[in-house]
Scaffold this motif. Structure first.
Motif, PDB file in Angstrom:
ATOM      1  N   PRO A  70       0.441   2.343   2.403  1.00  0.00           N
ATOM      2  CA  PRO A  70       0.930   1.717   3.451  1.00  0.00           C
ATOM      3  C   PRO A  70       1.555   0.490   3.320  1.00  0.00           C
ATOM      4  O   PRO A  70       1.581  -0.159   2.254  1.00  0.00           O
ATOM      5  CB  PRO A  70      -0.377   1.587   4.157  1.00  0.00           C
ATOM      6  N   SER A  71       2.480   0.121   4.363  1.00  0.00           N
ATOM      7  CA  SER A  71       3.041  -1.098   4.187  1.00  0.00           C
ATOM      8  C   SER A  71       3.413  -1.607   5.712  1.00  0.00           C
ATOM      9  O   SER A  71       3.947  -0.667   6.622  1.00  0.00           O
ATOM     10  CB  SER A  71       4.359  -1.122   3.413  1.00  0.00           C
ATOM     11  N   THR A  72       3.497  -2.894   5.958  1.00  0.00           N
ATOM     12  CA  THR A  72       3.953  -3.520   7.056  1.00  0.00           C
ATOM     13  C   THR A  72       5.448  -4.075   6.988  1.00  0.00           C
ATOM     14  O   THR A  72       6.537  -3.751   7.448  1.00  0.00           O
ATOM     15  CB  THR A  72       2.889  -4.202   8.124  1.00  0.00           C
ATOM     16  N   ARG A  73       5.219  -5.282   6.101  1.00  0.00           N
ATOM     17  CA  ARG A  73       6.426  -6.108   5.712  1.00  0.00           C
ATOM     18  C   ARG A  73       7.307  -5.385   4.925  1.00  0.00           C
ATOM     19  O   ARG A  73       8.294  -5.703   5.346  1.00  0.00           O
ATOM     20  CB  ARG A  73       5.757  -7.370   5.155  1.00  0.00           C
ATOM     21  N   THR A  74       7.140  -4.694   3.914  1.00  0.00           N
ATOM     22  CA  THR A  74       8.173  -4.391   2.871  1.00  0.00           C
ATOM     23  C   THR A  74       8.982  -3.264   3.611  1.00  0.00           C
ATOM     24  O   THR A  74      10.136  -3.529   3.503  1.00  0.00           O
ATOM     25  CB  THR A  74       7.525  -3.965   1.733  1.00  0.00           C
ATOM     26  N   ARG A 123       7.358   2.851  -2.863  1.00  0.00           N
ATOM     27  CA  ARG A 123       6.047   2.052  -3.061  1.00  0.00           C
ATOM     28  C   ARG A 123       5.268   3.187  -3.470  1.00  0.00           C
ATOM     29  O   ARG A 123       5.066   4.371  -3.013  1.00  0.00           O
ATOM     30  CB  ARG A 123       5.671   1.506  -1.662  1.00  0.00           C
ATOM     31  N   HIS A 153       6.062  -6.190  -7.756  1.00  0.00           N
ATOM     32  CA  HIS A 153       6.629  -6.143  -6.437  1.00  0.00           C
ATOM     33  C   HIS A 153       7.781  -7.135  -6.376  1.00  0.00           C
ATOM     34  O   HIS A 153       7.944  -8.301  -5.967  1.00  0.00           O
ATOM     35  CB  HIS A 153       5.658  -6.684  -5.541  1.00  0.00           C
ATOM     36  N   GLN A 156       9.073  -9.162  -3.284  1.00  0.00           N
ATOM     37  CA  GLN A 156       8.062 -10.156  -2.758  1.00  0.00           C
ATOM     38  C   GLN A 156       8.367 -11.373  -3.659  1.00  0.00           C
ATOM     39  O   GLN A 156       8.298 -12.388  -3.217  1.00  0.00           O
ATOM     40  CB  GLN A 156       6.792  -9.640  -2.990  1.00  0.00           C
ATOM     41  N   PRO A 281       1.148 -13.484   0.459  1.00  0.00           N
ATOM     42  CA  PRO A 281       2.059 -12.286   0.766  1.00  0.00           C
ATOM     43  C   PRO A 281       1.953 -11.433   2.016  1.00  0.00           C
ATOM     44  O   PRO A 281       2.571 -10.788   2.660  1.00  0.00           O
ATOM     45  CB  PRO A 281       2.316 -11.521  -0.654  1.00  0.00           C
ATOM     46  N   GLY A 282       0.609 -11.461   2.596  1.00  0.00           N
ATOM     47  CA  GLY A 282       0.129 -10.702   3.498  1.00  0.00           C
ATOM     48  C   GLY A 282       0.070  -9.203   2.761  1.00  0.00           C
ATOM     49  O   GLY A 282       0.473  -8.875   1.904  1.00  0.00           O
ATOM     50  N   PRO A 283      -0.899  -8.352   3.434  1.00  0.00           N
ATOM     51  CA  PRO A 283      -1.477  -8.544   4.582  1.00  0.00           C
ATOM     52  C   PRO A 283      -2.930  -9.544   4.085  1.00  0.00           C
ATOM     53  O   PRO A 283      -3.263  -9.498   3.190  1.00  0.00           O
ATOM     54  CB  PRO A 283      -2.132  -7.312   5.159  1.00  0.00           C
TER      55      PRO A 283
HETATM   56  N1   CP Z   1       3.519  -8.380   1.003  1.00  0.00           N
HETATM   57  C1   CP Z   1       3.561  -6.886   1.112  1.00  0.00           C
HETATM   58  O1   CP Z   1       3.810  -6.105   0.168  1.00  0.00           O
HETATM   59  O2   CP Z   1       3.059  -6.374   2.661  1.00  0.00           O
HETATM   60  P1   CP Z   1       3.020  -5.273   2.996  1.00  0.00           P
HETATM   61  O3   CP Z   1       1.895  -4.060   2.282  1.00  0.00           O
HETATM   62  O4   CP Z   1       2.613  -5.044   4.588  1.00  0.00           O
HETATM   63  O5   CP Z   1       4.399  -4.335   2.979  1.00  0.00           O
END
Ligand code: CP
Length: 327
Positions: A70-74, A123, A153, A156, A281-283
């Protein structure tokens, strides 16, 4: 993290002329190339007027987001970056793909290659998967590592460097504390490479003993298990998520105990330099590695990191697909 995974990634990502062929890791990437990518991100920020003006550098190109975790930002920022440069983007949905019927990783990649694509953004939970894909490609497509296991990463690391570069003049005098689940953190590894490339000398890694990496891995960093000591007079605090999905639960303290010892609260932040910049870096796990008050406070760069992620990913895509001339 196995050294042969790292070695393979380092040698595969540059061509015989030292040009970027894939982006798999920041380790071993020439300093000039890292700085060029950051400069390019700033140029693309201006050229796109902060992202509001579409560009056509990648018109006719196809980018496939291949996210097995899963990922939101990347994922979203790679999607936006490619589209803002004029590329077509396919967000490959693993959950409804034929991988659920047992199709192998390489058969999946070769199938997608047969439809023609210029880049795979990958990813995966296994370290080394992007390099493995790059090694077995049958087309000139580029592979961009969007996070593999605890290995790397790279975008990032670049976006964190870009964010800091907008706030810091003298990197050689900077004291950076990276705190949290270092052992499982691909972000910590890529951040250390990016910070070194910018000239940071004082990098402190802090985690409970069971979440520290093997000493050989970070030979050039100071290691702490006392967060107050690590934070003393720091100019930057990079907080990392407790990666419960990669940890055997028996090894970690309760969330309350963890926050007590390793959480960044407003009170604890006072141990750092007065203008200490706070990054994550989140989340985030609010109330575990960072308090909501600090995350949303005036010293936090967390949402700036997110914004900068789009420009860094535009820069990397442009470098790989628009500037190479080979593809
Ligand atoms: N920083 C980062 O990789 O966030 P995501 O997992 O939301 O992509």
């Amino acid at each position: 993290m196995e050294s042969d995974i790292q070695g393979r990634a380092e040698t595969q990502q540059l061509d015989a002329h030292g040009r970027l062929r894939h982006l798999l890791t920041l380790d071993g990437l020439p300093h000039d190339l890292i700085v060029r990518l950051l400069d390019r991100a700033e140029e693309l920020r201006s050229a796109s007027r902060g992202g509001t003006r579409p560009l056509d550098l990648l018109a006719g190109r196809t980018v496939i987001n291949l996210f097995f975790e899963p990922s939101t930002r990347t994922r979203t920022s790679f999607d936006l970056a490619a589209k803002r440069l004029g590329a077509q983007v396919i967000n490959f949905d693993i959950a409804i793909s034929s991988t659920t019927k047992g199709e192998s990783l390489l058969d999946t990649v070769h199938t997608l290659e047969a439809m023609h694509c210029d880049a795979f953004v990958v990813r995966h939970k296994e370290s080394g998967t992007p390099a493995y894909i790059a090694q077995h490609l049958r087309s000139p497509a580029a592979v961009l590592n969007a996070g593999d296991g605890n290995h790397a990463h790279p975008t990032q690391g670049l976006l964190d460097a870009l964010t800091l570069r907008r706030h810091v003049r003298d990197f050689s005098a900077l004291r950076v504390a990276i705190c949290g689940d270092i052992r499982h953190s691909r972000v910590a590894r890529s951040d250390v490479h990016a910070l070194r490339a910018l000239g940071v000398r004082d990098i402190r890694l802090c985690a409970p003993a069971q979440l520290l990496p093997e000493p050989v891995e970070f030979a050039n960093c100071r290691v702490f298990d006392d967060f107050d000591a690590a934070l003393e007079n720091a100019n930057v605090a990079i907080m990392l998520r407790l990666q419960k999905e990669r940890i055997e639960t028996a090894a970690i303290p309760s969330q309350a105990e963890y926050f007590q010892r390793y959480g960044l609260s407003s009170q604890r932040l006072q141990r750092a330099a007065p203008d200490c910049l706070v990054m994550h870096p989140g989340p985030m796990n609010r109330g575990v590695e960072i308090s909501g008050e600090v995350a949303d406070g005036p010293q936090s760069l967390i949402l700036e990191q997110v914004s900068n992620g789009v420009f860094v990913r535009m820069a990397v895509l442009a470098q790989l697909l628009a500037d190479s001339g080979a593809r």
